[in-house]
Design a protein around this motif. Structure first.
Motif, PDB file in Angstrom:
ATOM      1  N   ALA A 209       0.857  -1.191   0.000  1.00 40.23           N
ATOM      2  CA  ALA A 209       0.000   0.000   0.000  1.00 40.23           C
ATOM      3  C   ALA A 209       0.887   1.233   0.000  1.00 40.23           C
ATOM      4  N   ALA A 210       0.628   2.162  -0.909  1.00 43.33           N
ATOM      5  CA  ALA A 210       1.462   3.357  -1.013  1.00 43.33           C
ATOM      6  C   ALA A 210       1.260   4.315   0.151  1.00 43.33           C
ATOM      7  N   GLY A 211       0.160   4.153   0.868  1.00 48.21           N
ATOM      8  CA  GLY A 211      -0.106   5.035   1.998  1.00 48.21           C
ATOM      9  C   GLY A 211      -1.207   4.452   2.870  1.00 48.21           C
ATOM     10  N   ASN A 212      -1.407   5.070   4.035  1.00 47.42           N
ATOM     11  CA  ASN A 212      -2.511   4.663   4.902  1.00 47.42           C
ATOM     12  C   ASN A 212      -3.842   4.948   4.203  1.00 47.42           C
ATOM     13  N   GLY A 213      -4.821   4.083   4.407  1.00 45.19           N
ATOM     14  CA  GLY A 213      -6.109   4.354   3.792  1.00 45.19           C
ATOM     15  C   GLY A 213      -7.078   3.199   3.933  1.00 45.19           C
ATOM     16  N   VAL A 214      -8.154   3.264   3.154  1.00 43.05           N
ATOM     17  CA  VAL A 214      -9.209   2.256   3.166  1.00 43.05           C
ATOM     18  C   VAL A 214      -9.367   1.697   1.756  1.00 43.05           C
ATOM     19  N   ILE A 215      -9.502   0.379   1.636  1.00 42.18           N
ATOM     20  CA  ILE A 215      -9.711  -0.238   0.332  1.00 42.18           C
ATOM     21  C   ILE A 215     -11.077   0.190  -0.210  1.00 42.18           C
ATOM     22  N   ALA A 216     -11.053   0.935  -1.313  1.00 45.11           N
ATOM     23  CA  ALA A 216     -12.294   1.397  -1.934  1.00 45.11           C
ATOM     24  C   ALA A 216     -12.828   0.369  -2.925  1.00 45.11           C
ATOM     25  N   GLN A 217     -11.926  -0.456  -3.474  1.00 45.61           N
ATOM     26  CA  GLN A 217     -12.345  -1.481  -4.432  1.00 45.61           C
ATOM     27  C   GLN A 217     -11.292  -2.578  -4.460  1.00 45.61           C
ATOM     28  N   ALA A 218     -11.715  -3.810  -4.471  1.00 48.90           N
ATOM     29  CA  ALA A 218     -10.820  -4.959  -4.596  1.00 48.90           C
ATOM     30  C   ALA A 218     -11.569  -6.042  -5.342  1.00 48.90           C
ATOM     31  N   GLY A 219     -11.215  -6.239  -6.607  1.00 45.52           N
ATOM     32  CA  GLY A 219     -11.926  -7.232  -7.409  1.00 45.52           C
ATOM     33  C   GLY A 219     -11.548  -7.111  -8.867  1.00 45.52           C
ATOM     34  N   ARG A 220     -12.189  -7.891  -9.679  1.00 48.15           N
ATOM     35  CA  ARG A 220     -11.927  -7.869 -11.120  1.00 48.15           C
ATOM     36  C   ARG A 220     -12.422  -6.548 -11.704  1.00 48.15           C
ATOM     37  N   ASN A 221     -11.610  -5.941 -12.595  1.00 44.51           N
ATOM     38  CA  ASN A 221     -11.970  -4.642 -13.157  1.00 44.51           C
ATOM     39  C   ASN A 221     -11.554  -4.573 -14.629  1.00 44.51           C
ATOM     40  N   GLY A 222     -12.266  -5.309 -15.475  1.00 41.20           N
ATOM     41  CA  GLY A 222     -12.048  -5.259 -16.915  1.00 41.20           C
ATOM     42  C   GLY A 222     -10.618  -5.508 -17.330  1.00 41.20           C
ATOM     43  N   ALA A 223     -10.075  -4.597 -18.153  1.00 42.24           N
ATOM     44  CA  ALA A 223      -8.716  -4.747 -18.670  1.00 42.24           C
ATOM     45  C   ALA A 223      -7.663  -4.643 -17.580  1.00 42.24           C
ATOM     46  N   TYR A 224      -8.042  -4.082 -16.420  1.00 39.80           N
ATOM     47  CA  TYR A 224      -7.100  -3.996 -15.298  1.00 39.80           C
ATOM     48  C   TYR A 224      -6.850  -5.366 -14.646  1.00 39.80           C
ATOM     49  N   GLY A 225      -7.710  -6.342 -14.903  1.00 37.35           N
ATOM     50  CA  GLY A 225      -7.584  -7.631 -14.243  1.00 37.35           C
ATOM     51  C   GLY A 225      -7.890  -7.507 -12.763  1.00 37.35           C
ATOM     52  N   HIS A 226      -7.180  -8.264 -11.956  1.00 40.66           N
ATOM     53  CA  HIS A 226      -7.350  -8.149 -10.501  1.00 40.66           C
ATOM     54  C   HIS A 226      -6.824  -6.779 -10.077  1.00 40.66           C
ATOM     55  N   TYR A 227      -7.674  -6.046  -9.352  1.00 43.64           N
ATOM     56  CA  TYR A 227      -7.459  -4.601  -9.180  1.00 43.64           C
ATOM     57  C   TYR A 227      -7.756  -4.202  -7.737  1.00 43.64           C
ATOM     58  N   VAL A 228      -6.949  -3.282  -7.222  1.00 44.44           N
ATOM     59  CA  VAL A 228      -7.183  -2.722  -5.886  1.00 44.44           C
ATOM     60  C   VAL A 228      -7.102  -1.201  -5.981  1.00 44.44           C
TER      61      VAL A 228
END
Length: 332
Positions: A209-228
């Motif tokens: 994680a590049a910084g402190n925070g909250v996961i806003a999305q974690a899942g499959r996202n089209g051309a991005y593949g597995h995405y966070v």
């Protein structure tokens, strides 16, 4: 409690027997070299647990050298244990791009702890207390200090925290393979805007994680593949694409800390090979992660700054008195 864990059971023959067996009065085990956990019978016939911290002696070690190839290899040759090297790279990753900023004949210095038990046996490596990189003739010293908020951070000689809001490179050992800007897409074949940077790395390389925070999305996202996607605050978010998999426990709503592993490099989605596609998003718009001016951490002032500067003087004296060592090189 792990397989192979040693447990010590204590019985008192003077205590009444339960179903013909001696009464257990205590169970003890060491979950780590630094602690013992005891569960003991109390006067009311119940059990109480306590954690006992074991005393470990701290010894300071010093290493330094020229960087002919990479900081990792140079420090390893100088006898710095691998966990300390990894910590050193993490500390400097806020300001140093280890792919581009390191030049031949740059140098490093580091002072770190070795921890020993009551039998004078080496237990494990401790913390980095001081380090310095000299890059293209510019010396960058940093000092470990616990501030008045009981937070331990690294500060430069002016008392400014080296910690930034976001890491520039969230994957260790990755090679910058594609920059932000217009490029000919390697799969689609036409020119389009590349709104992030790519770091080529072996499949399975941890992503932080590049910084402190909250996961806003974690899942499959089209051309991005597995995405966070991580929301850091009202201004900044970061995104990580083409992951091979997520770290266990990472899902929407999870709170993460800077440097915490969130997943692993892969090639899912529209990708030609294993790499991390990394984006920095400010107010909903993607910006260049390599040129963004990142806000700095805390800055010491007043009485606390004086206290810190006194520590700096002590550390300099300690470092000057220590011989260079390779004694801990085998304890990696």
């Amino acid at each position: 409690v792990r397989p192979g864990q040693a447990l010590t059971l204590s019985f008192d023959p003077k205590k009444r027997k339960i179903e013909g067996r001696l009464a257990l009065i205590q169970l003890a085990f060491a979950p780590s070299v630094e602690q013992i956990i005891q569960v003991s019978l109390n006067n009311n016939g119940g059990f109480e647990s306590e954690t006992i911290d074991k005393h470990l002696a701290v010894r300071l070690y010093r290493a330094e050298g020229a960087i002919d190839d990479s900081l990792y290899l140079a420090a390893e040759r100088a006898g710095v244990p691998v966990p300390v090297i990894v910590d050193l790279i993490r500390i400097y990753s806020f300001d140093v791009d280890f792919q581009r900023d390191i030049q031949d004949n740059d140098t490093f210095e580091v002072m770190f702890e070795g921890l020993y038990d009551d039998k004078n046996q080496f237990v494990h490596n401790g913390r980095v207390t001081f380090a310095s990189l000299t890059l293209s003739g510019v010396r960058i010293p940093i000092y470990r200090y616990r501030n008045s908020n009981n937070m331990t951070e690294f500060y430069n000689e002016k008392g400014e925290s080296v910690q930034k809001a976001l890491l520039r490179t969230p994957v260790d050992g990755g090679r910058l393979s594609s920059r932000y800007g217009k490029r000919r897409h390697p799969i689609l074949g036409y020119t389009r805007m590349h709104r992030g940077v790519d770091f080529a790395a072996h499949k399975g390389t941890p992503i932080k994680a590049a910084g402190n925070g909250v996961i806003a999305q974690a899942g499959r996202n089209g051309a991005y593949g597995h995405y966070v996607k991580i929301r850091h605050n009202s201004e900044y978010a970061t995104a990580y694409a083409h992951l091979s998999r997520y770290k266990k426990g990472i899902h929407t709503g999870t709170r993460v800390k800077q440097g915490e592993i969130i997943g692993y490099v892969g090639s899912t989605g529209r990708s030609t090979g294993p790499h991390l596609h990394f984006e920095v998003i400010r107010h909903g718009r993607m910006i260049n992660p390599l040129s963004v001016k990142l806000p700095s951490g805390t800055k010491l002032a007043g009485r606390e700054l004086k206290k810190f500067l006194a520590l700096v003087d002590d550390v300099k004296r300690q470092y000057a008195q220590l011989p260079e060592t390779t004694q801990l090189a085998s304890h990696q």
